[in-house]
Design an enzyme around this catalytic site. Sequence first.
Site, PDB file in Angstrom:
ATOM      1  N   GLY A 162     -33.805  54.185 -79.672  1.00  0.00           N
ATOM      2  CA  GLY A 162     -32.516  54.063 -79.002  1.00  0.00           C
ATOM      3  C   GLY A 162     -32.247  55.153 -77.992  1.00  0.00           C
ATOM      4  O   GLY A 162     -31.351  55.017 -77.143  1.00  0.00           O
ATOM      5  N   SER A 163     -32.996  56.237 -78.039  1.00  0.00           N
ATOM      6  CA  SER A 163     -32.776  57.389 -77.163  1.00  0.00           C
ATOM      7  C   SER A 163     -33.315  57.144 -75.766  1.00  0.00           C
ATOM      8  O   SER A 163     -34.490  56.811 -75.587  1.00  0.00           O
ATOM      9  CB  SER A 163     -33.453  58.629 -77.777  1.00  0.00           C
ATOM     10  OG  SER A 163     -33.702  59.604 -76.794  1.00  0.00           O
TER      11      SER A 163
END
Length: 454
Positions: free
Chosen positions: A8-9
């Site tokens: 998700g980063s």
Amino acid sequence: MDLYYRLGSAPCRSVLMTAKALGVEFDKKTTINTRAGEQFNPEYLKINPQHTIPTLHDNGFALWESRAIMVYLVEKYGKDDKLFPKDPQKQALINQRLYFDMGTLYKSFSEYYYPQIFLKKPANEENYKKIEVAFEFLNTFLEGQTYSAGEDYSLADIAFLASVSTFDVAGFDFKRYANVARWYEQAKKLTPGWEENWAGCLEFRKYFDTKPKSFFQLLAALRLHQNTRVYLITTFSECHQREKMDFYYRPGSASCRSVLMTAKALGVEFDKKIIINTRAGEQFKPEFLKINPQHTVPTLHDNGFALWESRAIMVYLVEKYGKDDKLFPKDPQKQALINQRLYFDMGTLYKSFSEYYYPQIFLKKPANEENYKKIEVAFGFLNTFLEGQTYGAGEDYSLADISFLSSVSTFDVAGFDFKRYANVVRWYEQAKKLTPGWEDNWAGCQEFRKYFDN
């Protein structure tokens, strides 16, 4: 070669897309659950004492800061230099965009959205305006350009794609920035690994899906359609007739001082040093905006080539005018470590200074204890980096030392007591003696000191 990451980063996704573009396969991709605190596990801290993601571990060489990793992967494993050319000017422009992504574009995302997501704070209208300003700059950079750092697709496009797609999944409507919207559609088609990047965006989206439905309505309500004047980048021939290397700066600025010390170390003389009084708004004069539409100092204007972001300028000066590569070696690992330290200085060390002191100096706000703790954390990391090391990025004096010296001396003149960080103290005394231009740097610190004296 292992990659520690979280899908998700956005910074992690930029590294994954870079690897895909290069045809690089990681032996192991280890997901780090930062929400569960896995980055503080002792075995991970041995690899990365700053406990951030992404982190690359390549046959014993550990590296973090996503943009430093991206450059390292090209330098070490790229079959060619298309994503990060050897040409000093092309490379410098990409570096400037990478620092812009870290220090302006993605920073505006984190400052606006993170407090809402992780601290359950209400939306902050002033921080939303910073997003709009960042997109206006990006839109200007893309005026008349197919790609974000000139006519060739590069690492800058990959970094921006990771960031802009995160804004996209957050619901920020950037259709009004026509150049960004055009570039975004093109970049999605061109970039290997886009599908995995978008899967990561959808993974990140869950933080927004848990917010009340009124969240996106609130975003719409906060959008301020300002008639912001956009200044386009022009060629040097349109701005000036003479061909010289001019430096626009402010003596008290730490970023400017780091460039001045670099130039001194290289024996580079600027044809003209032009002081820009940012407190008087001189950075908004049309003639300066033609050179630097982001209206920041320092800015270098070298025979028609305009460049800003101090650390990008420092690297450019070495690559273009250095008699050797001692300050920024060609060796991929040494260079990558210096890059990581430069990004750390911008995104952690000096950032902690600006977040704590600037509101007190310029906005007359009271001291913020939480922001003071960030300074202590930053010095703790720096102290760890210097453990058993003579210099800021290993055993050789480099641009990392010059950049750190500019920042630490600014903390010094501000009265921050860093005596408890023994490695920093030892390094600081050594760096002052070794660095050409230290006296000018200290004079600039004294210029800055007037804000504290008042």
